[in-house]
Design an enzyme around this catalytic site. Structure first.
Site, PDB file in Angstrom:
ATOM      1  N   CYS A 350      -7.615 -34.804 -16.808  1.00 26.68           N
ATOM      2  CA  CYS A 350      -7.611 -36.267 -16.640  1.00 26.68           C
ATOM      3  C   CYS A 350      -6.546 -37.010 -17.435  1.00 26.68           C
ATOM      4  O   CYS A 350      -5.890 -37.894 -16.876  1.00 26.68           O
ATOM      5  CB  CYS A 350      -8.996 -36.878 -16.844  1.00 26.68           C
ATOM      6  N   ARG A 379     -10.736 -23.176 -21.581  1.00 27.61           N
ATOM      7  CA  ARG A 379     -11.775 -23.619 -22.509  1.00 27.61           C
ATOM      8  C   ARG A 379     -12.273 -22.419 -23.281  1.00 27.61           C
ATOM      9  O   ARG A 379     -12.551 -21.382 -22.691  1.00 27.61           O
ATOM     10  CB  ARG A 379     -12.922 -24.270 -21.733  1.00 27.61           C
ATOM     11  N   GLN A 397      -9.449 -26.163 -11.546  1.00 35.60           N
ATOM     12  CA  GLN A 397     -10.307 -27.187 -10.958  1.00 35.60           C
ATOM     13  C   GLN A 397      -9.610 -27.837  -9.772  1.00 35.60           C
ATOM     14  O   GLN A 397      -8.401 -28.047  -9.802  1.00 35.60           O
ATOM     15  CB  GLN A 397     -10.592 -28.277 -11.998  1.00 35.60           C
ATOM     16  N   ASP A 399      -9.214 -30.860  -8.971  1.00 39.54           N
ATOM     17  CA  ASP A 399      -9.479 -32.059  -9.759  1.00 39.54           C
ATOM     18  C   ASP A 399      -8.740 -33.258  -9.178  1.00 39.54           C
ATOM     19  O   ASP A 399      -7.582 -33.146  -8.803  1.00 39.54           O
ATOM     20  CB  ASP A 399      -8.963 -31.796 -11.177  1.00 39.54           C
ATOM     21  N   HIS A 401      -8.344 -37.724  -9.769  1.00 41.82           N
ATOM     22  CA  HIS A 401      -8.724 -38.946 -10.468  1.00 41.82           C
ATOM     23  C   HIS A 401      -8.305 -40.117  -9.616  1.00 41.82           C
ATOM     24  O   HIS A 401      -7.163 -40.198  -9.184  1.00 41.82           O
ATOM     25  CB  HIS A 401      -8.092 -38.970 -11.863  1.00 41.82           C
ATOM     26  N   LYS A 482     -22.573 -39.676 -14.176  1.00 45.46           N
ATOM     27  CA  LYS A 482     -22.055 -38.922 -13.037  1.00 45.46           C
ATOM     28  C   LYS A 482     -23.121 -38.681 -11.986  1.00 45.46           C
ATOM     29  O   LYS A 482     -24.326 -38.691 -12.270  1.00 45.46           O
ATOM     30  CB  LYS A 482     -21.471 -37.589 -13.501  1.00 45.46           C
ATOM     31  N   HIS A 528     -13.533 -39.669 -11.864  1.00 46.39           N
ATOM     32  CA  HIS A 528     -13.205 -38.236 -11.982  1.00 46.39           C
ATOM     33  C   HIS A 528     -14.017 -37.521 -10.923  1.00 46.39           C
ATOM     34  O   HIS A 528     -15.202 -37.788 -10.787  1.00 46.39           O
ATOM     35  CB  HIS A 528     -13.648 -37.651 -13.315  1.00 46.39           C
TER      36      HIS A 528
END
Length: 662
Positions: A350, A379, A397, A399, A401, A482, A528
RNA sequence: GCCGGUGUGGCGCAGUUGGCAGCGCAGGCGAUUUGUAAUCGUCAGGUCGGGGGUUCGAAUCCCUCCACCGGCACCA
């Protein structure tokens, strides 16, 4: 009053003499119900059959083959286990032993720090069956707070529970202690357990259980406190239900993506790389490429922009975002470069996307701006946490935004939810529910007002989606609440897939702005969202959902072509060439082995279509089609017809135009 | 990270009280020429998870580390 009027679930009423108990009602309704009854619900409260009824009570009888019935018998089986353990290990302390999905557990501390071994499970099991054969009653007794403490004086965990409630800690509704009354259930003179109940009338009603495993578990779920020995068991209302559950577990084991991933040559975890780090082999790579390409095409169609960002960054990025404050322990440690400059491997995407937003001045006309990236993140998961592809240290991901105005966020979220569910359906998942996760107390940033607005907006969107929604209190991220999409797979397990998070914090931390139509600088809202979560984990879920039998459009190898004899090889390769020219993934197996052996291999490798060609086919320009899941092959199918049929099957599953709502 | 368990060719396993590391499948080679789930033969493949210790001798006993499995805790 000499009679009671009781209201039954079907709307009827029944008269019983005053002083009647729930069991009397069950017997009055029917002999069989009297025998089956395990407990009762009186005015919506689950309670024992021995509960005395009052005039006007709404009563329903709880029988074994119901959710409540199974809960009661599982909970009662946990008590039997506790008694068995205290018989076998005199002086054992027991903590809590609730019913859980499919079974129960109980946490123990054994005298002298002893540990359970697998053989001990057998001993406990045998002792439990003895207790069940003794048909001991479950007798509910209520005590004063002081008497309760005295009764359990030799059980320190029980003492802590009792006094904890008294001191106002953990006074939740599941408590064994309410106000000044402590309830317990006694099975024998020497065994009783602190419990709110209800329980089955006697241990003889139990027996369809199996002890599964022993595990460590922290007292009260707190890793700073003592770790106890937990024994897990499963328990059911009948031998058949138990057998069915054990069969389900075997089926789940057969689908395990770690096993199938190796057997089907999809991916591996070379020990040279380290825990939680995977490599995708050509077959797994094909599945992954197809999934990613399909996702890209859907995102293009939904007006996403594609961006890219590096895998490492100076620490300032995660200082600004706040992630270092919250998650530094879960990040790979920094590398020091350029005279003490710390660089981090990125654990999420992000902040990079915020920088892309900030790269130049933005106008309201650009919003919503949807930035998408297959972003690889790293991670440092704790050693005990890594698990196959579902919990890894390096993952990608899907991902994105979305930057939008406050006025746009509701519609944007609603459209997003539709987009998510459509996409997941295209991958063959179609049984969903939503989870709404709210502010995590104590670890959240941002104003109360922002959180309130964010939570309310998400709740509104979830409600409008018309899908079952459950509340996950305190489960949100530190920067925002979320919605997560939970999907049920082919054997009924649920997996958390997509998450959609609403965030007012990061734009503020990075001072992201756009110019409004009134020529004012405004702060955008950030959404997100990841649909697969991680691509690796999504693949793991699909492997298990399909048990390795990927639908043709995703299958790494769609067709295998086999000749009957090797003098058919030329035609085999001709057919294969035509399939590939049509964009199909086809492989020829011309090994000098009997046909049966080559078919068997292709079946084991779960190839959707096996084509067998022999003299007849060479002559007539046809193939024999052996479809996965069918044991009756088709003979004499025209090659072009087969190609058309297969191309159509692939196109229907794999193209945005056709799969959307088609 | 914590508790418990398991580590023997690519995979699945056997290996007595410490005494020459084996089997099946997979793999290479050769023969076989097969119409819908296993052709035959042959060859190769192992520092018994790593390191240390005990012993004349360790896959086997002890210590330690690592990995994996099942949970717990954690999960942006």
């Amino acid at each position: 009053m000499s009679t009671l009027t009781l209201h039954l679930p079907d709307g009827s009423t029944r008269e019983l003499p005053a002083g009647s108990r729930a069991i009397d009602l069950a017997r009055a309704i029917g002999r069989r119900l009297g025998q089956d009854a395990l407990a009762a619900t009186v005015n919506d409260v689950l309670c024992d059959l021995a509960t005395e009824l009052h005039d006007g009570d709404r009563v329903s009888i709880v029988t074994p083959a119901s959710e409540e019935g199974r809960d009661v018998l599982r909970h009662s089986t946990a008590h039997v286990m506790a008694q068995a353990v205290t018989r076998l290990w005199p002086g054992a302390h027991f903590a809590i032993g609730p019913a859980i999905d499919d079974g129960f557990y109980y946490d123990f501390r054994l005298p002298g720090g002893a540990r359970f071994s697998d053989e001990d499970l057998t001993r406990i099991d045998e002792e439990m069956r003895r207790i069940i054969a003794e048909d001991q009653p479950f007798v509910r007794e209520e005590h004063s707070y002081e008497d309760g403490l005295a009764l359990f004086a030799d059980q320190p965990f029980k003492v802590e529970i009792i006094s904890g409630v008294r001191e106002g800690r953990g006074g939740e509704d599941e408590s064994e202690v309410s106000g000044s009354v402590v309830s317990s259930y006694r099975n024998t003179e020497s065994f009783r357990d602190l419990c709110r109940g209800p329980h089955v009338p006697s241990t003889g009603r139990l027996g369809h259980f199996a002890l599964m495993r022993v595990a460590g578990a922290y007292w009260r779920g707190d890793e700073k406190r003592e770790q106890l020995q937990r024994v897990y068991g499963t328990a059911w209302e009948s031998a058949a239900a138990l057998a069915q559950h054990l069969e389900f577990l075997e089926e789940a084991a057969r689908r395990d993506h770690r096993i199938l991933g190796r057997d089907l040559d999809l991916f591996s975890f070379p020990s040279e790389l380290g825990p939680g780090l995977s490599v995708f082999h050509p077959r797994g790579g094909t599945i992954r490429r197809v999934i990613e390409e399909y996702s890209r095409s859907r995102h293009v169609a939904a007006d996403y922009e594609f961006v890219y960002s590096p895998h490492i960054t100076k620490s300032v990025l995660f200082e600004t975002s706040g992630h270092l404050d919250w998650f530094s322990d879960d990040m790979y440690p920094p590398m020091e470069l350029d005279e003490g400059q710390a660089y981090y491997l990125k654990p999420m995407n992000c902040p990079f996307h915020v920088l892309i937003f900030k790269a130049r001045q933005r106008s309201f006309r650009e919003l919503p701006l949807r930035l998408f990236e297959f972003g690889s993140v790293y991670r440092y998961e704790k050693s005990g946490a890594v698990h196959g592809l579902t919990r890894v240290r390096g993952m990608t991901q899907d991902d994105a935004h979305i930057f939008c105005t406050r006025g746009q966020m509701r519609d944007e979220l609603a459209g997003l939810l539709t987009f998510v569910l459509d996409l997941l359906r295209d991958f063959g998942l179609n049984d969903f529910y939503l989870e709404l996760s709210t502010r995590p107390e104590g670890k959240a940033v941002g104003s109360d007002e922002d959180w309130k607005v964010a939570e309310a907006t998400l709740a509104e969107v979830a409600a409008a989606a018309g899908i079952e929604t459950v509340l996950d209190e305190g489960g949100g991220a530190f920067y925002g609440p979320k919605i997560s999409v939970q999907a049920r797979d082919a054997i009924g397990r649920t997996h958390q897939l997509s998450t959609i998070q609403l965030d007012f914090q990061l734009p503020a931390r990075f001072e992201a702005e756009y110019v409004s139509s009134e020529n004012q600088r405004e702060r955008p809202v950030m959404i997100h969202r990841a649909l697969f979560g991680s691509v690796e984990r999504f693949i793991a879920i699909l492997v298990e959902h399909y048990a390795g039998n990927f639908p043709t459009w995703m299958a790494p190898e769609q067709v295998r072509v086999l000749g009957v004899r090797d003098d058919h090889d030329e035609y085999v390769h001709e057919v294969r060439r035509r399939l590939r020219a049509a964009g199909l993934r086809a492989v020829a197996d011309d090994a000098h082995e009997p046909l049966g052996a080559r078919i068997r291999r292709a079946k084991i490798e779960k190839v959707p279509y096996i084509l067998v060609v022999g003299d007849d086919d060479v002559r007539a320009n046809t193939v024999g089609v052996n479809s996965r899941g069918s044991d009756t092959p088709e003979r004499g199918v025209d090659v072009d017809e087969f190609i058309a049929r297969l191309s159509d099957e692939v196109a229907r599953h794999g193209s945005p135009e056709l799969s959307r709502g088609a």
